[in-house]
Design an enzyme around this catalytic site. Structure first.
Site, PDB file in Angstrom:
ATOM      1  N   TYR A 133      53.502  47.631  46.406  1.00 14.35           N
ATOM      2  CA  TYR A 133      54.550  46.670  46.693  1.00 14.35           C
ATOM      3  C   TYR A 133      55.855  47.119  46.019  1.00 14.35           C
ATOM      4  O   TYR A 133      55.913  48.187  45.423  1.00 14.35           O
ATOM      5  CB  TYR A 133      54.098  45.276  46.278  1.00 14.35           C
ATOM      6  CG  TYR A 133      52.867  44.832  47.057  1.00 14.35           C
ATOM      7  CD1 TYR A 133      52.946  44.609  48.430  1.00 14.35           C
ATOM      8  CD2 TYR A 133      51.630  44.694  46.443  1.00 14.35           C
ATOM      9  CE1 TYR A 133      51.825  44.236  49.173  1.00 14.35           C
ATOM     10  CE2 TYR A 133      50.498  44.327  47.175  1.00 14.35           C
ATOM     11  CZ  TYR A 133      50.605  44.106  48.532  1.00 14.35           C
ATOM     12  OH  TYR A 133      49.503  43.763  49.266  1.00 14.35           O
ATOM     13  N   ARG A 138      37.424  49.918  39.652  1.00 15.17           N
ATOM     14  CA  ARG A 138      36.154  49.898  38.911  1.00 15.17           C
ATOM     15  C   ARG A 138      36.473  50.122  37.441  1.00 15.17           C
ATOM     16  O   ARG A 138      36.868  51.226  37.053  1.00 15.17           O
ATOM     17  CB  ARG A 138      35.230  50.990  39.432  1.00 15.17           C
ATOM     18  CG  ARG A 138      34.895  50.809  40.908  1.00 15.17           C
ATOM     19  CD  ARG A 138      34.563  52.118  41.604  1.00 15.17           C
ATOM     20  NE  ARG A 138      34.457  51.884  43.041  1.00 15.17           N
ATOM     21  CZ  ARG A 138      34.969  52.670  43.971  1.00 15.17           C
ATOM     22  NH1 ARG A 138      35.654  53.743  43.609  1.00 15.17           N
ATOM     23  NH2 ARG A 138      34.821  52.395  45.243  1.00 15.17           N
ATOM     24  N   GLY A 176      36.983  45.842  50.688  1.00 16.78           N
ATOM     25  CA  GLY A 176      37.493  44.872  49.734  1.00 16.78           C
ATOM     26  C   GLY A 176      36.816  43.521  49.762  1.00 16.78           C
ATOM     27  O   GLY A 176      35.613  43.398  49.597  1.00 16.78           O
ATOM     28  N   HIS A 236      49.942  48.274  43.528  1.00 19.28           N
ATOM     29  CA  HIS A 236      49.358  48.253  44.871  1.00 19.28           C
ATOM     30  C   HIS A 236      50.302  48.610  46.012  1.00 19.28           C
ATOM     31  O   HIS A 236      50.059  48.260  47.158  1.00 19.28           O
ATOM     32  CB  HIS A 236      48.714  46.893  45.149  1.00 19.28           C
ATOM     33  CG  HIS A 236      47.726  46.480  44.107  1.00 19.28           C
ATOM     34  ND1 HIS A 236      47.325  45.185  43.918  1.00 19.28           N
ATOM     35  CD2 HIS A 236      47.066  47.206  43.159  1.00 19.28           C
ATOM     36  CE1 HIS A 236      46.462  45.119  42.918  1.00 19.28           C
ATOM     37  NE2 HIS A 236      46.294  46.340  42.440  1.00 19.28           N
ATOM     38  N   PRO A 290      44.779  37.582  39.908  1.00 15.64           N
ATOM     39  CA  PRO A 290      45.546  37.076  41.053  1.00 15.64           C
ATOM     40  C   PRO A 290      44.904  37.519  42.359  1.00 15.64           C
ATOM     41  O   PRO A 290      44.602  38.699  42.539  1.00 15.64           O
ATOM     42  CB  PRO A 290      46.922  37.717  40.863  1.00 15.64           C
ATOM     43  CG  PRO A 290      46.662  38.946  40.042  1.00 15.64           C
ATOM     44  CD  PRO A 290      45.513  38.613  39.150  1.00 15.64           C
ATOM     45  N   ARG A 345      51.919  43.881  35.913  1.00 14.35           N
ATOM     46  CA  ARG A 345      50.740  44.466  36.555  1.00 14.35           C
ATOM     47  C   ARG A 345      51.090  45.817  37.155  1.00 14.35           C
ATOM     48  O   ARG A 345      52.088  45.957  37.871  1.00 14.35           O
ATOM     49  CB  ARG A 345      50.189  43.547  37.648  1.00 14.35           C
ATOM     50  CG  ARG A 345      48.734  43.909  37.991  1.00 14.35           C
ATOM     51  CD  ARG A 345      48.109  42.948  38.953  1.00 14.35           C
ATOM     52  NE  ARG A 345      46.666  42.891  38.743  1.00 14.35           N
ATOM     53  CZ  ARG A 345      45.776  42.706  39.713  1.00 14.35           C
ATOM     54  NH1 ARG A 345      46.176  42.573  40.970  1.00 14.35           N
ATOM     55  NH2 ARG A 345      44.485  42.647  39.442  1.00 14.35           N
TER      56      ARG A 345
END
Length: 362
Positions: A167, A256, A301, A165, A23, A215
């Site tokens: 959220y 990574r 990014g 992340h 996504p 996720r």
């Protein structure tokens, strides 16, 4: 590369190979409605043999969920009609697709005062927005469930919940933003309660075979050293309630993929997630990008160019069953045919990632 081409089944969904489109927020849906260009963008990747597409994050039906203009909604007649067209074109191209349902939580630039989170605390530890009441929590849980039900109704092949992340869902999982003293805060299992309630409501809103992906990440936007779990034991305490609530597969976001998650083991976050839950896991993180780029700063990014590299180590780890599926981001923006190349045995001729590709939906 043969293992990449093997089909994989989760719930009633069988994907033709192990390559997933990660996504990636594109902000190309004016008014929150995905148009024909969005449908063609996803269908183009499906036509080039991406096994499963996870859409960019889409806002659930809650005012505080939205933060950025141009991000598609997953509610309302016009937005859902647009998504139905996306599904139609992707399926016509032979692909499979699931939407990612999203609430931005404390990350609401320009509307910080109206942001909502577990404790009214931002990612930097300072006051931001307001702490959610039980009514807020219940309404948000219901919003995710409605989104999942709509996803199944309009033909998607599953659904992913954005719990990474920094959220909203991740704000509850992380002790840095969750300082609650009720049943939603404290130890890892309590911090997982909100996410587990969402999963349980989503699971009840869709058919038994409709797969639910979740996720997760350790890192947060601009807070790359943050950790929701300091060790495998804490990670297990966080993930077990989610697994028991009905998650079918976990999508473990790392920067990574080759980096070990905890000392004493070479397993990455997806590997540990699979080991601890017994559920399928998706790995992601600089797949197909050169190591020099990957070992550098991540804060730039998508705005930093990156060269192409092979995926031999990734394939070896897939062959060892460390994880089940492989999500690819930036290389698929630069090369809609990246999956086709990888499945064909090599990435010769693939175009390096350049941020200029963000200007269009090619």
């Amino acid at each position: 590369m043969a293992c990449l081409a093997e089909p994989f089944t989760v719930g009633d969904l069988t994907v033709p190979n192990r390559i997933v489109m990660a996504p990636m927020t594109r902000m190309k849906s004016p008014g929150g409605v995905p148009g024909p260009d969005v449908a063609e963008y996803y269908a183009r990747r499906a036509a080039h043999q991406v096994g499963l597409i996870v859409t960019e994050g889409t806002y659930i039906d809650r005012t505080a969920a939205s933060a950025f203009d141009g991000v598609p909604h997953f509610h309302g007649e016009a937005a859902l009609a647009g998504w139905a067209r996306v599904v139609e074109l992707v399926h016509a191209a032979g692909g499979r697709i699931i939407p990612q349902l999203w609430h931005t939580g404390v990350q609401r630039p320009g509307a910080e005062a109206s942001a909502e989170g577990p404790s009214g605390i931002g990612l930097d530890g300072g006051p931001l927005g307001r702490a959610m009441s039980q009514r807020d929590i219940d309404e948000t849980v219901a919003g995710f469930a409605r989104g999942a039900a709509d996803a199944e109704r309009i033909g998607f092949d599953g659904v992913e919940l954005h719990g990474a992340h920094g959220y909203l869902i991740d704000d509850f999982l992380w002790s840095g933003t969750n300082r609650r003293t009720d049943g939603y805060g404290g130890d890892p299992a309590s911090r997982a309660r909100f996410a587990a309630e969402i999963v349980r409501a989503v699971r009840a809103a869709v058919s038994p075979g409709f797969p639910v992906f979740f996720r997760l990440s350790q890192w947060k936007v601009d807070h790359y050293e943050a950790r929701i779990a300091q060790n495998p034991q804490e990670l297990e305490q966080l993930l077990t309630p989610l697994s028991e609530a009905g998650v079918d597969a976990f999508h473990a976001s790392t920067r990574r993929y080759w980096q070990p998650e905890f000392e004493g083991s070479a397993l990455n976050l997806a590997g540990w997630t699979r080991k601890l839950t017994g559920k399928p896991a998706v790995t992601v993180g600089s797949v197909g990008l050169d190591r020099q780029y990957g070992e550098g700063e991540f804060t730039q990014g998508l705005t930093r160019a990156a060269g192409v590299t092979g995926i031999e180590e990734l394939v070896e780890r897939l062959e060892r069953d460390e994880f089940d599926l492989v999500a690819v981001g930036r290389p698929l923006l630069a090369n809609p045919d990246w999956a086709e190349r990888a499945l064909g045995g090599g990435l010769a001729g693939a175009v390096p990632y350049d941020p200029s590709v963000l200007k269009t939906l090619d």
